[in-house]
Design a protein around this motif. Structure first.
Motif, short mmCIF file in Angstrom:
data_model
loop_
_atom_site.label_atom_id
_atom_site.label_comp_id
_atom_site.label_asym_id
_atom_site.label_seq_id
_atom_site.Cartn_x
_atom_site.Cartn_y
_atom_site.Cartn_z
N VAL A 97 0.86 -1.19 0.00
CA VAL A 97 0.00 0.00 0.00
C VAL A 97 0.89 1.23 0.00
O VAL A 97 1.65 1.46 0.94
CB VAL A 97 -0.93 0.01 1.23
CG1 VAL A 97 -1.73 1.32 1.27
CG2 VAL A 97 -1.88 -1.18 1.20
N VAL A 98 0.81 2.01 -1.06
CA VAL A 98 1.57 3.26 -1.16
C VAL A 98 0.64 4.41 -0.74
O VAL A 98 -0.40 4.63 -1.37
CB VAL A 98 2.10 3.50 -2.59
CG1 VAL A 98 2.80 4.84 -2.68
CG2 VAL A 98 3.04 2.37 -3.00
N ALA A 99 1.00 5.09 0.34
CA ALA A 99 0.21 6.22 0.82
C ALA A 99 0.56 7.46 0.00
O ALA A 99 1.68 7.97 0.08
CB ALA A 99 0.49 6.47 2.31
N ARG A 139 5.60 2.76 5.84
CA ARG A 139 6.90 3.13 5.27
C ARG A 139 6.86 3.40 3.76
O ARG A 139 7.86 3.78 3.18
CB ARG A 139 7.93 2.02 5.55
CG ARG A 139 8.22 1.81 7.04
CD ARG A 139 8.89 3.02 7.63
NE ARG A 139 9.16 2.87 9.06
CZ ARG A 139 8.36 3.29 10.03
NH1 ARG A 139 7.20 3.88 9.73
NH2 ARG A 139 8.68 3.12 11.30
N PHE A 140 5.72 3.20 3.12
CA PHE A 140 5.64 3.39 1.66
C PHE A 140 4.80 4.62 1.34
O PHE A 140 3.61 4.67 1.66
CB PHE A 140 5.03 2.15 0.99
CG PHE A 140 5.74 0.88 1.32
CD1 PHE A 140 6.96 0.58 0.73
CD2 PHE A 140 5.20 -0.03 2.22
CE1 PHE A 140 7.63 -0.60 1.03
CE2 PHE A 140 5.86 -1.21 2.52
CZ PHE A 140 7.08 -1.49 1.94
N PHE A 141 5.44 5.61 0.71
CA PHE A 141 4.76 6.86 0.39
C PHE A 141 4.97 7.19 -1.09
O PHE A 141 6.02 6.86 -1.67
CB PHE A 141 5.30 8.01 1.25
CG PHE A 141 4.90 7.92 2.70
CD1 PHE A 141 3.84 8.66 3.18
CD2 PHE A 141 5.58 7.09 3.58
CE1 PHE A 141 3.45 8.58 4.52
CE2 PHE A 141 5.21 7.00 4.92
CZ PHE A 141 4.15 7.74 5.39
N GLY A 142 4.00 7.88 -1.67
CA GLY A 142 4.10 8.25 -3.08
C GLY A 142 3.75 9.70 -3.32
O GLY A 142 2.91 10.27 -2.61
N GLU A 143 4.40 10.29 -4.32
CA GLU A 143 4.12 11.66 -4.72
C GLU A 143 3.97 11.76 -6.23
O GLU A 143 4.61 11.01 -6.97
CB GLU A 143 5.23 12.61 -4.26
CG GLU A 143 5.23 12.92 -2.76
CD GLU A 143 4.09 13.84 -2.35
OE1 GLU A 143 3.45 14.46 -3.23
OE2 GLU A 143 3.83 13.92 -1.13
N ASN A 178 0.36 -3.68 -5.87
CA ASN A 178 0.75 -2.35 -5.42
C ASN A 178 -0.44 -1.42 -5.63
O ASN A 178 -0.85 -1.17 -6.76
CB ASN A 178 1.95 -1.87 -6.26
CG ASN A 178 2.54 -0.55 -5.78
OD1 ASN A 178 3.37 -0.53 -4.89
ND2 ASN A 178 2.13 0.55 -6.40
N VAL A 179 -1.05 -0.93 -4.53
CA VAL A 179 -2.16 -0.01 -4.66
C VAL A 179 -1.73 1.36 -4.15
O VAL A 179 -0.94 1.48 -3.22
CB VAL A 179 -3.42 -0.50 -3.91
CG1 VAL A 179 -3.95 -1.77 -4.55
CG2 VAL A 179 -3.14 -0.74 -2.43
N ARG A 180 -2.26 2.41 -4.79
CA ARG A 180 -1.85 3.78 -4.50
C ARG A 180 -3.04 4.52 -3.89
O ARG A 180 -3.97 4.89 -4.59
CB ARG A 180 -1.39 4.46 -5.80
CG ARG A 180 -0.37 3.61 -6.58
CD ARG A 180 -0.01 4.23 -7.92
NE ARG A 180 -1.15 4.49 -8.78
CZ ARG A 180 -1.65 3.61 -9.65
NH1 ARG A 180 -1.14 2.39 -9.76
NH2 ARG A 180 -2.68 3.93 -10.41
N VAL A 181 -3.01 4.69 -2.57
CA VAL A 181 -4.17 5.21 -1.86
C VAL A 181 -3.85 6.56 -1.24
O VAL A 181 -2.93 6.66 -0.42
CB VAL A 181 -4.63 4.21 -0.77
CG1 VAL A 181 -5.89 4.72 -0.08
CG2 VAL A 181 -4.89 2.83 -1.39
#
Length: 269
Positions: free
Chosen positions: A64-66, A85-89, A253-256
């Motif tokens: 899960v990418v926050a 620990r997983f973050f996205g921009e 891999n989901v981007r939430v």
């Protein structure tokens, strides 16, 4: 502005650090904000686990990418403190500004359209960049490969972005060109590690099953062409509105974003 962000901004701007630590009202506000962020994260993780169970999959194989687009650093920090620990921009400027203010063990994912002139600032500004999910042509793959070689950092994980919906407004290689681009990354870009495929479903979530099926079919073709097992090829698909469906259809891999952080806040023009 959503309640969580309002609490954080009030807490961070209306008192000095000493006052924040000593004022009961401030401590209560911070606690409430942290509770909302942590609760939202736990809810998403639980829903991912349930979707995995429904589809007889292992939940620990799904990341899960926050996605923290437009959100201030204190909000990210609270989600980090909850154990994530997983973050996205989506934008280079935002990730370059935020990453140095947060712990180095975060695994950052860049999930927006990447322009060639932004490659070097992205790589130098975010040493703990874990993955670029949006490689959609040979040109950007080559730019990334050269820049990484010049910097001397370890190979960067990348996903090939596929336009599965056929919308002109969406970035991504056409499904017919996926195999060729994946081969190029694997063969001609030694500083890139091809890890799989990514797509953005249509805004009308009733259409996303077809988009997700298309991406899964692309993976089958890519894995056959490259001679790799499908387990070695990730599928990044699913966002706040459809991540459970995406998990049931094989996403790794989901981007939430808004489901964790609240609605995005854009500056008024």
């Amino acid at each position: 502005m959503n309640n969580l962000e309002a609490v954080v901004r009030q807490d961070s701007h209306s008192a000095t650090p000493a006052e924040q630590s000593s004022t009961p009202e401030m401590a209560a506000a911070a606690s409430a904000a942290e509770g909302m962020a942590a609760a939202a994260l736990r809810s998403v993780l639980q829903r991912v686990n349930q979707a995995a169970e429904r589809s007889s999959r292992q939940a620990d194989r799904i990341r899960v990418v926050a996605v923290s687009k437009t959100k201030p650093v204190p909000l990210l920090r609270q989600v980090y403190d909850a154990g994530h620990r997983f973050f996205g921009e989506n934008y280079v400027q935002e990730i370059v500004e935020k990453a140095p203010q947060l712990p180095e063990n975060i695994e950052w994912h860049f999930i927006g359209n990447l322009q060639s002139n932004k490659v070097k600032p992205l790589l130098t500004g975010v040493p703990n960049l874990a993955m670029v999910e949006t490689v959609d042509d040979e040109k950007i793959a080559n730019h990334l490969d050269r820049a990484i070689g010049n910097i001397g950092r370890k190979p960067l994980k990348v996903l090939v972005q596929v336009n599965t919906s056929g919308e002109e407004s969406k970035y991504g290689v056409e499904p017919s060109g996926v195999v060729e681009l994946a081969k190029h990354v694997r063969t001609n870009c030694p500083n890139l590690e091809f890890c799989g495929l990514m797509t953005i479903g249509m805004p009308d979530y009733t259409s996303t099953p077809e988009n997700f099926k298309t991406l899964a079919n692309c993976r089958t073709e890519v894995c056959k062409a490259l001679g790799i097992a499908e387990e070695q090829c990730e599928l990044s698909m699913g966002m706040s509105g459809d991540f459970e469906l995406a998990v049931e259809m094989g996403s790794t891999n989901v981007r939430v974003g808004s489901t964790i952080f609240g609605a995005r806040e854009y500056p008024k023009k």
